[in-house]
Write an enzyme that holds these catalytic residues in place. Structure first.
Site, PDB file in Angstrom:
ATOM      1  N   GLU B  73      24.959  42.408  38.501  1.00 49.19           N
ATOM      2  CA  GLU B  73      26.358  41.350  37.915  1.00 49.19           C
ATOM      3  C   GLU B  73      25.208  41.109  36.683  1.00 49.19           C
ATOM      4  OE1 GLU B  73      25.232  40.956  40.884  1.00 49.19           O
ATOM      5  OE2 GLU B  73      27.512  41.182  42.164  1.00 49.19           O
ATOM      6  N   HIS B 149      30.266  34.406  50.170  1.00 45.21           N
ATOM      7  CA  HIS B 149      31.087  35.238  49.260  1.00 45.21           C
ATOM      8  C   HIS B 149      33.538  34.084  49.943  1.00 45.21           C
ATOM      9  CE1 HIS B 149      28.699  37.762  50.514  1.00 45.21           C
ATOM     10  NE2 HIS B 149      29.601  38.696  49.632  1.00 45.21           N
TER      11      HIS B 149
END
Lengths: 333, 345
Positions: B73, B149
């Site tokens: 990322e 998450h």
């Protein structure tokens, strides 16, 4: 003290073109003159602000950027003055930036660590070690997507070889065959910490090889060696052959930042050894009295860059301060 | 013409229409197609993006514009920033907002700051599209996606100068705000709530952009203002329905834009209702909720006839168990209790 007199000034091919030679010499001299001026200005108190000097490493920026076109991209590091000068950024506007003036490259909003001039492909320096490399990768991806034949260069140091993004980017550049050249300036120190201590491999090029990126160990204190290997890398990248990695072994003569005394973490003998391999001295020895470059040519280039830097200081000191209203401008487009 | 679409399909349509309009738009992210490099085996578009919001795009635009990245990322978002300052308009998909942990440098020190740091030499036309939110199933057997998450975390981004932040609450605002984000010349973080994505709503077929920086009033009322962030707007609407049974007329303001905040809309509503409840799934401190509360304390305190109340996620990581997760998230009942509390005072 190690004797270096026996060492050949260069083992690489020397270009047989006086114009190229003059350009290489002038760029190295200009970087050095600029940096030594910054050092004097800071030491005398005429200038404040953080700065990381590039003295000693001039051959790397010079040899790399001499192979680039104006529209090729460079992403730099906190030690970025040399990259900016070699890429063609105006030293007067750079000096004005260090002075925090409105006429600076970044209008006084960036300072030494963020000098940029996108009109000559200098995308900027970053103060976050390793963070310029993803930017350069994006520029390479952009060039490939737009099919422009531009190449993109990421400069970073041995310190950044401890950061993850370098490896993430080696991987992406390899799988996408991006027109990107990774230039690792291994100057032996990440701040005060030696590469010997912080890195598990001596030749960092080996790490790039494991990503199947062609990698070369280069004498970063020999501008001809840098110029030679960069030439091959750029040719391949421009022709769609993918990325390359150059590990340029070099040395910074000053501390990590201006004011840092490097003798707290390294010896005088070590410094003397590397200063004995100085890139400008070696250039002069390599071309002495040959290849259409006279002593006079060298001397006049030396004088010219010193004058250029003096004029840069004058420009900076006579430039207006930023309007305080600028504080809040350019946060958003 | 408008028709019913899932919000995730509305996002897909926004991306598709904008990519058709502007060839400089590319998309980068993990599994935004899926099965990358397996075309020779007959596999393409295995996932169509983590929530299906990029489904079908690779067939239309190809792997040069729908770029499946390795899992990295920091670097692919950094690369999106680099591409944004060199002629492309990238959309970077940050699969879950929690992954900001490994990419914040690229978003903040590069994406958000570059324009300012470089004295305005560049603009950074970048969208970071990211999934947020607890699914709050309430399940007694099992649960949701737990702490790493399920976050919302808008305030981490809204805090940073240089970024804009938008959070739609339904399919209509999803398409309009994502289109606006793509057309904006600044880095815009687009928060896609996982409970909004699978809900259908009326969506015009043609492309349209909703203005960033504007809230909307979903329900008029004279007694109390409920300000909702993202999916919490839907919770506010439910709460307003419950309050109406007791004869209390709640006004629901859907904030939509978290940076900048539409202070005018919020203040105007509070001026009429004299009571404010802010509902935000994110953690309670240093949050969008506290920013809205501070705005009213600073510029609208004379309007108030009761204390400003905030209803937020608990100050805990998001728990796994469906029962705990449901307790973590603001509910209509908690919003009603907060409204009654400020009206009583």
């Amino acid at each position: 003290m190690v004797s270096v007199s026996a060492e050949a000034p260069t083992t690489a091919p020397v270009p047989n073109d006086a114009e190229i030679l003059k350009r290489l010499y002038r760029t190295m001299r200009l970087i050095r003159a600029f940096e030594l001026k910054v050092e004097t200005l800071r030491t005398s108190g005429r200038l404040q602000g953080s700065a990381h000097l590039y003295v000693g490493q001039e051959a790397v920026a010079t040899g790399v950027c001499a192979r680039l076109n104006a529209d090729d991209y460079v992403a730099s590091t906190h030690r970025g003055h040399g990259h900016a000068i070699a890429k063609g950024v105006d030293v007067a506007r750079m000096m004005a930036e260090l002075y925090g003036r409105a006429t600076g490259t970044n209008k006084g909003k960036g300072g030494s660590m963020h000098i940029a001039d996108t009109s000559v492909g200098m995308l900027g320096a970053t103060g976050i070690v390793g963070a310029g490399t993803p930017i350069a990768l994006g520029a390479a991806l952009s060039a490939k997507t737009r099919k422009t034949r531009q190449v993109s260069v990421a400069f970073f140091g041995d310190g950044a070889m401890g950061q993850g993004p370098i490896y993430e980017c080696l991987n992406m550049a390899a799988i996408w065959k991006l027109p990107m050249i990774f230039v690792c300036e291994n100057n032996g120190y990440a701040e005060s910490t030696s590469a010997e201590y912080a890195l598990s491999t001596r030749d960092l090029a080996r790490r790039a090889e494991s990503f199947e990126v062609p990698a070369t160990v280069v004498d970063g204190q020999d501008v001809f060696d840098v110029f030679h290997h960069m030439g091959e890398a750029v040719r391949r990248a421009r022709d769609g052959g993918g990325p390359a990695f150059l590990e340029c072994k070099t040395y910074r003569y000053y501390g990590h930042f201006l004011g840092d005394d490097p003798l707290r973490y390294r010896t005088q003998e070590e410094e003397a050894y590397h200063r004995g391999r100085d890139c400008i001295d070696r250039f002069e020895r390599a071309v002495a009295g040959s290849r259409g470059l006279s002593e006079n040519d060298l001397r006049s280039l030396q004088n010219e860059v010193v004058e250029t830097v003096e004029r840069a200081v004058e420009f900076a000191e006579h430039s207006p301060l930023p309007d305080v209203a600028e504080l809040t401008s350019e946060v958003y487009a | 013409m408008s028709r019913e679409l899932l919000a995730s399909r509305a996002e897909n349509e926004a991306i598709r229409q904008e990519m058709e309009r502007d060839p400089s738009i590319v998309m980068l992210g993990e599994d935004i197609a899926g099965a990358a490099g397996r075309a020779h085996l007959g596999f393409v578009d295995a996932w169509g993006g983590p929530m299906g919001s990029t489904k079908g795009l690779i067939q239309q635009f190809g792997p040069e514009r729908i770029i499946d990245t390795p899992i990295c990322e920091m670097s692919f978002i950094g690369a999106a920033v680099g591409a944004a300052i060199t002629g492309l308009r990238p959309i970077a998909e940050l699969m879950f907002v929690n992954f900001i942990g490994v990419s914040l440098d690229s978003v903040m020190n590069e994406g958000a700051f570059l324009r300012y740091m470089l004295g305005g030499q560049v603009s950074v036309p970048l969208v970071i599209k990211t999934a947020i939110g607890a699914v709050a199933t309430g399940a007694e057997n099992g649960g949701g996606t737990a702490a790493q998450h399920s976050g919302s975390m808008y305030s981490i981004f809204a805090h940073i100068p240089g970024l804009k932040c938008v959070a739609p609450s339904d399919a209509y605002t999803a398409k309009g705000l994502l289109t606006a984000a793509i057309r904006d010349d600044n880095p815009v973080v687009y928060f896609s709530h996982r409970k909004v994505g699978p809900v259908k709503g009326e969506v015009p077929e043609e492309a349209y952009a909703l203005p960033i920086g504007k809230a909307r009033t979903l329900r008029q009322g004279k007694d109390v203002t409920l300000v909702g962030v993202s999916h919490m707007t839907n919770v506010c609407c439910e709460a307003a329905g419950l309050l109406a049974r007791d004869g209390i007329e709640a006004e629901v303001v859907d904030l939509l834009s978290l940076a900048p905040i539409d202070s005018e809309c919020v203040l105007e509503s509070v001026r009429r209702t004299k009571h404010l409840v802010v509902v935000d799934e994110d953690w309670p401190d240093c949050s969008i909720a506290t920013t809205v509360a501070a705005l009213v304390a600073d510029q609208g305190v004379d309007y108030l006839d009761g204390p400003v109340k905030t209803v937020t996620g608990a100050r805990t990581p998001v728990p796994y168990s469906g029962v705990l997760e449901a307790a973590y998230v603001p509910t209509p009942e908690r919003v009603v209790a907060a409204a009654l509390a400020t009206l009583r005072d």
